[in-house]
Motif scaffolding. Structure first.
Motif, PDB file in Angstrom:
ATOM      1  N   LEU A  83      77.407  91.276 -29.109  1.00 20.31           N
ATOM      2  CA  LEU A  83      76.521  91.787 -30.150  1.00 20.31           C
ATOM      3  C   LEU A  83      75.433  90.766 -30.451  1.00 20.31           C
ATOM      4  O   LEU A  83      75.707  89.581 -30.630  1.00 20.31           O
ATOM      5  CB  LEU A  83      77.293  92.079 -31.432  1.00 20.31           C
ATOM      6  CG  LEU A  83      78.291  93.227 -31.413  1.00 20.31           C
ATOM      7  CD1 LEU A  83      78.991  93.342 -32.762  1.00 20.31           C
ATOM      8  CD2 LEU A  83      77.622  94.533 -31.053  1.00 20.31           C
ATOM      9  N   SER A  84      74.186  91.244 -30.527  1.00 16.70           N
ATOM     10  CA  SER A  84      73.045  90.386 -30.853  1.00 16.70           C
ATOM     11  C   SER A  84      72.911  90.165 -32.345  1.00 16.70           C
ATOM     12  O   SER A  84      72.376  89.148 -32.780  1.00 16.70           O
ATOM     13  CB  SER A  84      71.744  91.014 -30.344  1.00 16.70           C
ATOM     14  OG  SER A  84      71.854  91.346 -28.993  1.00 16.70           O
ATOM     15  N   SER A  85      73.361  91.151 -33.130  1.00 14.43           N
ATOM     16  CA  SER A  85      73.274  91.075 -34.591  1.00 14.43           C
ATOM     17  C   SER A  85      74.403  91.898 -35.190  1.00 14.43           C
ATOM     18  O   SER A  85      75.087  92.641 -34.487  1.00 14.43           O
ATOM     19  CB  SER A  85      71.919  91.598 -35.078  1.00 14.43           C
ATOM     20  OG  SER A  85      71.737  92.952 -34.689  1.00 14.43           O
ATOM     21  N   GLU A  86      74.574  91.770 -36.487  1.00 10.86           N
ATOM     22  CA  GLU A  86      75.619  92.534 -37.192  1.00 10.86           C
ATOM     23  C   GLU A  86      75.357  94.022 -36.986  1.00 10.86           C
ATOM     24  O   GLU A  86      74.283  94.522 -37.279  1.00 10.86           O
ATOM     25  CB  GLU A  86      75.587  92.184 -38.680  1.00 10.86           C
ATOM     26  CG  GLU A  86      76.808  92.621 -39.438  1.00 10.86           C
ATOM     27  CD  GLU A  86      78.072  91.872 -39.049  1.00 10.86           C
ATOM     28  OE1 GLU A  86      79.124  92.528 -39.007  1.00 10.86           O
ATOM     29  OE2 GLU A  86      78.000  90.655 -38.781  1.00 10.86           O
TER      30      GLU A  86
ATOM     31  N   LEU B  14      84.067  94.309 -33.676  1.00 10.78           N
ATOM     32  CA  LEU B  14      83.414  93.467 -32.673  1.00 10.78           C
ATOM     33  C   LEU B  14      82.808  92.232 -33.325  1.00 10.78           C
ATOM     34  O   LEU B  14      82.147  92.340 -34.364  1.00 10.78           O
ATOM     35  CB  LEU B  14      82.303  94.255 -31.969  1.00 10.78           C
ATOM     36  CG  LEU B  14      82.753  95.353 -31.007  1.00 10.78           C
ATOM     37  CD1 LEU B  14      81.584  96.258 -30.657  1.00 10.78           C
ATOM     38  CD2 LEU B  14      83.345  94.740 -29.747  1.00 10.78           C
ATOM     39  N   PRO B  15      82.979  91.048 -32.721  1.00 12.50           N
ATOM     40  CA  PRO B  15      82.378  89.834 -33.266  1.00 12.50           C
ATOM     41  C   PRO B  15      80.895  89.736 -32.865  1.00 12.50           C
ATOM     42  O   PRO B  15      80.507  90.203 -31.803  1.00 12.50           O
ATOM     43  CB  PRO B  15      83.191  88.718 -32.609  1.00 12.50           C
ATOM     44  CG  PRO B  15      83.603  89.299 -31.292  1.00 12.50           C
ATOM     45  CD  PRO B  15      83.826  90.764 -31.556  1.00 12.50           C
ATOM     46  N   VAL B  16      80.093  89.125 -33.701  1.00  6.97           N
ATOM     47  CA  VAL B  16      78.675  88.924 -33.399  1.00  6.97           C
ATOM     48  C   VAL B  16      78.519  87.625 -32.617  1.00  6.97           C
ATOM     49  O   VAL B  16      79.096  86.601 -32.975  1.00  6.97           O
ATOM     50  CB  VAL B  16      77.839  88.874 -34.701  1.00  6.97           C
ATOM     51  CG1 VAL B  16      76.372  88.587 -34.394  1.00  6.97           C
ATOM     52  CG2 VAL B  16      77.981  90.178 -35.471  1.00  6.97           C
ATOM     53  N   GLY B  17      77.732  87.680 -31.521  1.00  4.65           N
ATOM     54  CA  GLY B  17      77.401  86.489 -30.752  1.00  4.65           C
ATOM     55  C   GLY B  17      78.493  85.974 -29.836  1.00  4.65           C
ATOM     56  O   GLY B  17      78.348  84.923 -29.224  1.00  4.65           O
TER      57      GLY B  17
END
Length: 140
Positions: free
Chosen positions: A11-14, A56-59
């Motif tokens: 993920l690129s962002s929340e 899902l975790p960000v980054g």
């Protein structure tokens, strides 16, 4: 039934509720894998919403595997089982039934992302496999 979808995602962002990872056109309602209203990963089909117990975790790159079987859909993250999907039936903006454990699911693979509401992420190494092989030599 009997298929598995695996992919890496970062993920690129929340993410926001309704952000779509994979989708297919549906005759009515929706048919996709998405971020659900509670922020967890899940999927929709027709008037049903199904949730996995995973955010899902960000980054951070994670490998997701969704396995479909007759009346159950399973989520694995980085090779570890996380949960079965649990669903609810919604109609006219009202939840009519919740706690549904029968979660048969045809994978929505017409598009990675969405024409209207794609998740902001890198999705890579997409693979669809037959999760189960049938012994057809015993079939009549």
């Amino acid at each position: 039934n009997g298929n598995a979808l695996s992919f890496d995602i970062t993920l690129s962002s929340e993410p926001e509720s309704g952000d779509i990872l994979f989708e297919s056109d549906a005759a009515y309602g929706t048919h996709d894998i998405r971020i659900m209203s509670n922020g967890k990963l899940g999927f929709t089909r027709e008037l049903y919403d199904y949730y996995f117990d995973y955010t899902l975790p960000v980054g951070e790159k994670v490998n997701i595997k969704i396995v479909t079987q007759q009346q159950v859909t399973k989520l694995y993250v980085n090779g570890q089982f996380v949960s079965n999907a649990t669903g609810e039936f919604n109609h006219n903006g009202t939840t009519k039934k919740s706690g549904i454990t029968n979660a048969t699911f045809a994978l929505p693979l017409q598009r990675i992302g969405s024409e209207t509401n794609a998740v902001q992420a890198t999705i890579d190494k997409v693979k669809v496999t037959a999760a189960y092989r049938y012994n057809k030599s015993k079939w009549i």
